[in-house]
Design a protein around this motif. Structure first.
Motif, PDB file in Angstrom:
ATOM      1  N   ASN A 180       0.943  -1.099   0.458  1.00  0.00           N
ATOM      2  CA  ASN A 180       0.419  -0.258   0.347  1.00  0.00           C
ATOM      3  C   ASN A 180       0.640   1.025   0.196  1.00  0.00           C
ATOM      4  OD1 ASN A 180      -1.565   2.113   0.006  1.00  0.00           O
ATOM      5  ND2 ASN A 180      -3.010   0.820   1.587  1.00  0.00           N
ATOM      6  N   ILE A 181       1.073   1.646  -1.464  1.00  0.00           N
ATOM      7  CA  ILE A 181       2.251   2.738  -1.322  1.00  0.00           C
ATOM      8  C   ILE A 181       1.761   3.786  -0.581  1.00  0.00           C
ATOM      9  CG2 ILE A 181       3.437   3.989  -2.831  1.00  0.00           C
ATOM     10  CD1 ILE A 181       3.965   1.969  -4.855  1.00  0.00           C
ATOM     11  N   ASP A 182       0.322   3.972  -0.766  1.00  0.00           N
ATOM     12  CA  ASP A 182      -0.278   5.659  -0.137  1.00  0.00           C
ATOM     13  C   ASP A 182       0.628   6.121   1.550  1.00  0.00           C
ATOM     14  OD1 ASP A 182      -0.919   6.235  -2.143  1.00  0.00           O
ATOM     15  OD2 ASP A 182      -2.957   5.825  -2.810  1.00  0.00           O
ATOM     16  N   ASN A 183      -0.427   4.425   2.108  1.00  0.00           N
ATOM     17  CA  ASN A 183       0.522   4.786   3.481  1.00  0.00           C
ATOM     18  C   ASN A 183       2.184   4.482   3.322  1.00  0.00           C
ATOM     19  OD1 ASN A 183      -2.038   4.541   4.117  1.00  0.00           O
ATOM     20  ND2 ASN A 183      -2.603   2.652   4.549  1.00  0.00           N
ATOM     21  N   VAL A 184       2.930   3.979   2.752  1.00  0.00           N
ATOM     22  CA  VAL A 184       4.241   3.681   2.914  1.00  0.00           C
ATOM     23  C   VAL A 184       5.202   5.306   2.551  1.00  0.00           C
ATOM     24  CG1 VAL A 184       5.929   2.119   2.575  1.00  0.00           C
ATOM     25  CG2 VAL A 184       4.078   1.142   2.580  1.00  0.00           C
ATOM     26  N   VAL A 185       4.442   5.571   1.823  1.00  0.00           N
ATOM     27  CA  VAL A 185       5.446   7.233   0.997  1.00  0.00           C
ATOM     28  C   VAL A 185       5.270   8.508   0.781  1.00  0.00           C
ATOM     29  CG1 VAL A 185       6.787   7.731  -0.774  1.00  0.00           C
ATOM     30  CG2 VAL A 185       7.065   5.202  -0.868  1.00  0.00           C
ATOM     31  N   PRO A 186       5.558   8.995   2.045  1.00  0.00           N
ATOM     32  CA  PRO A 186       4.856  10.194   2.482  1.00  0.00           C
ATOM     33  C   PRO A 186       5.061  11.122   1.154  1.00  0.00           C
ATOM     34  CG  PRO A 186       7.498  10.256   3.332  1.00  0.00           C
ATOM     35  CD  PRO A 186       6.879   8.912   2.466  1.00  0.00           C
ATOM     36  N   GLU A 187       3.506  12.234   1.580  1.00  0.00           N
ATOM     37  CA  GLU A 187       3.578  13.464   0.098  1.00  0.00           C
ATOM     38  C   GLU A 187       4.461  14.734   0.113  1.00  0.00           C
ATOM     39  OE1 GLU A 187      -0.233  13.726  -0.179  1.00  0.00           O
ATOM     40  OE2 GLU A 187      -1.084  11.289  -1.372  1.00  0.00           O
ATOM     41  N   LYS A 188       4.715  14.667   1.512  1.00  0.00           N
ATOM     42  CA  LYS A 188       5.276  15.548   1.972  1.00  0.00           C
ATOM     43  C   LYS A 188       6.436  15.246   2.738  1.00  0.00           C
ATOM     44  CE  LYS A 188       1.205  18.360   3.202  1.00  0.00           C
ATOM     45  NZ  LYS A 188       0.572  18.389   4.328  1.00  0.00           N
ATOM     46  N   TYR A 189       8.112  16.061   2.844  1.00  0.00           N
ATOM     47  CA  TYR A 189       9.424  15.940   3.298  1.00  0.00           C
ATOM     48  C   TYR A 189       9.504  17.376   3.872  1.00  0.00           C
ATOM     49  CZ  TYR A 189      10.866  18.922  -0.336  1.00  0.00           C
ATOM     50  OH  TYR A 189      10.811  20.135  -1.349  1.00  0.00           O
ATOM     51  N   ALA A 190      10.125  16.964   4.958  1.00  0.00           N
ATOM     52  CA  ALA A 190      10.900  17.985   5.817  1.00  0.00           C
ATOM     53  C   ALA A 190      11.726  18.224   5.765  1.00  0.00           C
ATOM     54  CB  ALA A 190      10.354  17.847   7.406  1.00  0.00           C
ATOM     55  N   THR A 191      12.618  19.926   5.861  1.00  0.00           N
ATOM     56  CA  THR A 191      13.649  20.358   5.915  1.00  0.00           C
ATOM     57  C   THR A 191      14.220  21.690   6.453  1.00  0.00           C
ATOM     58  OG1 THR A 191      13.191  22.109   3.873  1.00  0.00           O
ATOM     59  CG2 THR A 191      14.212  20.044   2.798  1.00  0.00           C
ATOM     60  N   LEU A 192      15.592  22.038   7.095  1.00  0.00           N
ATOM     61  CA  LEU A 192      15.387  23.337   7.538  1.00  0.00           C
ATOM     62  C   LEU A 192      16.164  24.743   7.135  1.00  0.00           C
ATOM     63  CD1 LEU A 192      17.242  21.325  10.719  1.00  0.00           C
ATOM     64  CD2 LEU A 192      15.039  22.097  10.685  1.00  0.00           C
ATOM     65  N   THR A 193      15.305  25.534   7.722  1.00  0.00           N
ATOM     66  CA  THR A 193      15.511  26.647   6.478  1.00  0.00           C
ATOM     67  C   THR A 193      16.620  27.578   6.509  1.00  0.00           C
ATOM     68  OG1 THR A 193      14.998  28.056   7.836  1.00  0.00           O
ATOM     69  CG2 THR A 193      13.099  27.088   5.719  1.00  0.00           C
ATOM     70  N   LYS A 194      17.648  27.903   6.407  1.00  0.00           N
ATOM     71  CA  LYS A 194      18.606  28.717   6.926  1.00  0.00           C
ATOM     72  C   LYS A 194      18.582  29.854   7.716  1.00  0.00           C
ATOM     73  CE  LYS A 194      20.273  30.149   2.048  1.00  0.00           C
ATOM     74  NZ  LYS A 194      20.463  30.726   0.919  1.00  0.00           N
ATOM     75  N   THR A 195      17.601  29.991   8.286  1.00  0.00           N
ATOM     76  CA  THR A 195      16.910  30.490   9.985  1.00  0.00           C
ATOM     77  C   THR A 195      17.180  29.593  10.857  1.00  0.00           C
ATOM     78  OG1 THR A 195      14.704  31.107   9.644  1.00  0.00           O
ATOM     79  CG2 THR A 195      16.502  32.732   9.134  1.00  0.00           C
ATOM     80  N   GLY A 196      17.277  27.615  10.373  1.00  0.00           N
ATOM     81  CA  GLY A 196      16.904  27.278  11.225  1.00  0.00           C
ATOM     82  C   GLY A 196      15.792  26.900  11.468  1.00  0.00           C
ATOM     83  N   LYS A 197      14.687  26.592  11.075  1.00  0.00           N
ATOM     84  CA  LYS A 197      12.936  26.840  11.158  1.00  0.00           C
ATOM     85  C   LYS A 197      13.165  25.373  10.492  1.00  0.00           C
ATOM     86  CE  LYS A 197      11.827  31.261  11.964  1.00  0.00           C
ATOM     87  NZ  LYS A 197      10.028  32.245  11.302  1.00  0.00           N
ATOM     88  N   LEU A 198      12.092  24.440  11.019  1.00  0.00           N
ATOM     89  CA  LEU A 198      11.607  23.637  10.235  1.00  0.00           C
ATOM     90  C   LEU A 198       9.941  23.974   8.731  1.00  0.00           C
ATOM     91  CD1 LEU A 198      11.548  19.974   9.807  1.00  0.00           C
ATOM     92  CD2 LEU A 198       9.213  20.816  11.217  1.00  0.00           C
ATOM     93  N   SER A 199      11.153  23.767   7.764  1.00  0.00           N
ATOM     94  CA  SER A 199       9.566  23.674   6.587  1.00  0.00           C
ATOM     95  C   SER A 199       9.148  22.092   6.238  1.00  0.00           C
ATOM     96  CB  SER A 199      10.867  23.880   5.946  1.00  0.00           C
ATOM     97  OG  SER A 199       9.614  24.566   4.309  1.00  0.00           O
ATOM     98  N   ILE A 200       8.063  22.997   6.081  1.00  0.00           N
ATOM     99  CA  ILE A 200       7.462  20.767   5.298  1.00  0.00           C
ATOM    100  C   ILE A 200       7.083  21.148   4.036  1.00  0.00           C
ATOM    101  CG2 ILE A 200       6.208  19.538   5.248  1.00  0.00           C
ATOM    102  CD1 ILE A 200       6.200  19.414   8.947  1.00  0.00           C
ATOM    103  N   ARG A 201       7.248  21.187   2.527  1.00  0.00           N
ATOM    104  CA  ARG A 201       6.920  20.973   1.739  1.00  0.00           C
ATOM    105  C   ARG A 201       6.538  19.574   1.364  1.00  0.00           C
ATOM    106  NH1 ARG A 201      11.861  24.304  -0.532  1.00  0.00           N
ATOM    107  NH2 ARG A 201      11.837  26.220   0.335  1.00  0.00           N
ATOM    108  N   LYS A 202       5.718  19.641  -0.087  1.00  0.00           N
ATOM    109  CA  LYS A 202       4.566  18.411  -0.462  1.00  0.00           C
ATOM    110  C   LYS A 202       5.728  18.773  -1.745  1.00  0.00           C
ATOM    111  CE  LYS A 202       0.555  16.898  -2.721  1.00  0.00           C
ATOM    112  NZ  LYS A 202      -0.925  17.262  -2.898  1.00  0.00           N
ATOM    113  N   TYR A 203       6.182  17.116  -2.380  1.00  0.00           N
ATOM    114  CA  TYR A 203       7.079  16.591  -3.541  1.00  0.00           C
ATOM    115  C   TYR A 203       5.775  17.110  -4.254  1.00  0.00           C
ATOM    116  CZ  TYR A 203       9.510  13.029  -0.384  1.00  0.00           C
ATOM    117  OH  TYR A 203      10.293  12.591   0.300  1.00  0.00           O
ATOM    118  N   THR A 204       7.321  16.919  -5.659  1.00  0.00           N
ATOM    119  CA  THR A 204       6.368  17.773  -6.593  1.00  0.00           C
ATOM    120  C   THR A 204       6.061  16.147  -7.364  1.00  0.00           C
ATOM    121  OG1 THR A 204       8.445  17.107  -7.859  1.00  0.00           O
ATOM    122  CG2 THR A 204       7.880  19.242  -7.694  1.00  0.00           C
ATOM    123  N   LYS A 205       5.086  15.795  -8.021  1.00  0.00           N
ATOM    124  CA  LYS A 205       4.458  14.715  -8.389  1.00  0.00           C
ATOM    125  C   LYS A 205       5.829  13.800  -9.157  1.00  0.00           C
ATOM    126  CE  LYS A 205      -0.276  14.692 -10.662  1.00  0.00           C
ATOM    127  NZ  LYS A 205      -0.839  14.661 -11.971  1.00  0.00           N
TER     128      LYS A 205
END
Length: 132
Positions: free
Chosen positions: A8-33
Motif C-alpha cells: 500500500n504505497i499511499d500508507n508507506v511513502v509520504p507526500e511531504k518532506y521536511a527540511t531546515l531553512t537557513k534560519t533553522g526553522k522547520l519547513s514542510i513541503r509537498k513533493y512534486t509529482k
C-alpha cells in the motif's frame, strides 16, 4: 519460488518532506509529482531486491519470481483494483554480483528479466506477471 505481496504505497511513502531553512526553522513541503514517484520507484524496486536477498539467505534456491501488487484507482469504473506493478525474476548468481552500496535499485532491475511500466508523472502502471 514465486512470491507475491501487496503493497500500500499511499500508507508507506509520504507526500511531504521536511527540511531546515537557513534560519533553522522547520519547513514542510509537498513533493512534486515527479519527485514523489521517483521515491516510490526506488522504494518498490529496493523492496523487491531486499525480499530476494532475504529468501536466498534462508533457502537454497537459485531463482525467485517476485510480484509486487498495489491498490490503484481505476478511474474508468471508479473502483480500486489490486494490480501487479512489478514482476521480476531474480537469480542468485546475478544478485550476488551486484555492488549494493552503489546500485540504483530501479536501474538494477535491468540485470534481471522483469516487467515494469513506470511513468514519471503517473507512477507504476499495470504489467503482466512473469511465468515460470
Amino acid at each position: 519460488m514465486i512470491i507475491e505481496y501487496n503493497l500500500n504505497i499511499d500508507n508507506v511513502v509520504p507526500e511531504k518532506y521536511a527540511t531546515l531553512t537557513k534560519t533553522g526553522k522547520l519547513s514542510i513541503r509537498k513533493y512534486t509529482k515527479t519527485d514523489y514517484y521517483e521515491v516510490v520507484q526506488q522504494y518498490v524496486s529496493s523492496l523487491a531486491i531486499r525480499i530476494a536477498r532475504n529468501i536466498f539467505g534462508l533457502l537454497p534456491i537459485k531463482t525467485v519470481i517476485i510480484n509486487t501488487k498495489n491498490n490503484i484507482l481505476d478511474t474508468s469504473i471508479g473502483e480500486i483494483k489490486n494490480i501487479t506493478i512489478l514482476s521480476v525474476k531474480i537469480d542468485r548468481n546475478t544478485l550476488n554480483g551486484l555492488n549494493f552500496d552503489l546500485i540504483n535499485p530501479f536501474d538494477a532491475m535491468s540485470n534481471f528479466e522483469h516487467n515494469v511500466r513506470f511513468l514519471k508523472t503517473k507512477g507504476f502502471q499495470p504489467v503482466e506477471k512473469i511465468n515460470i
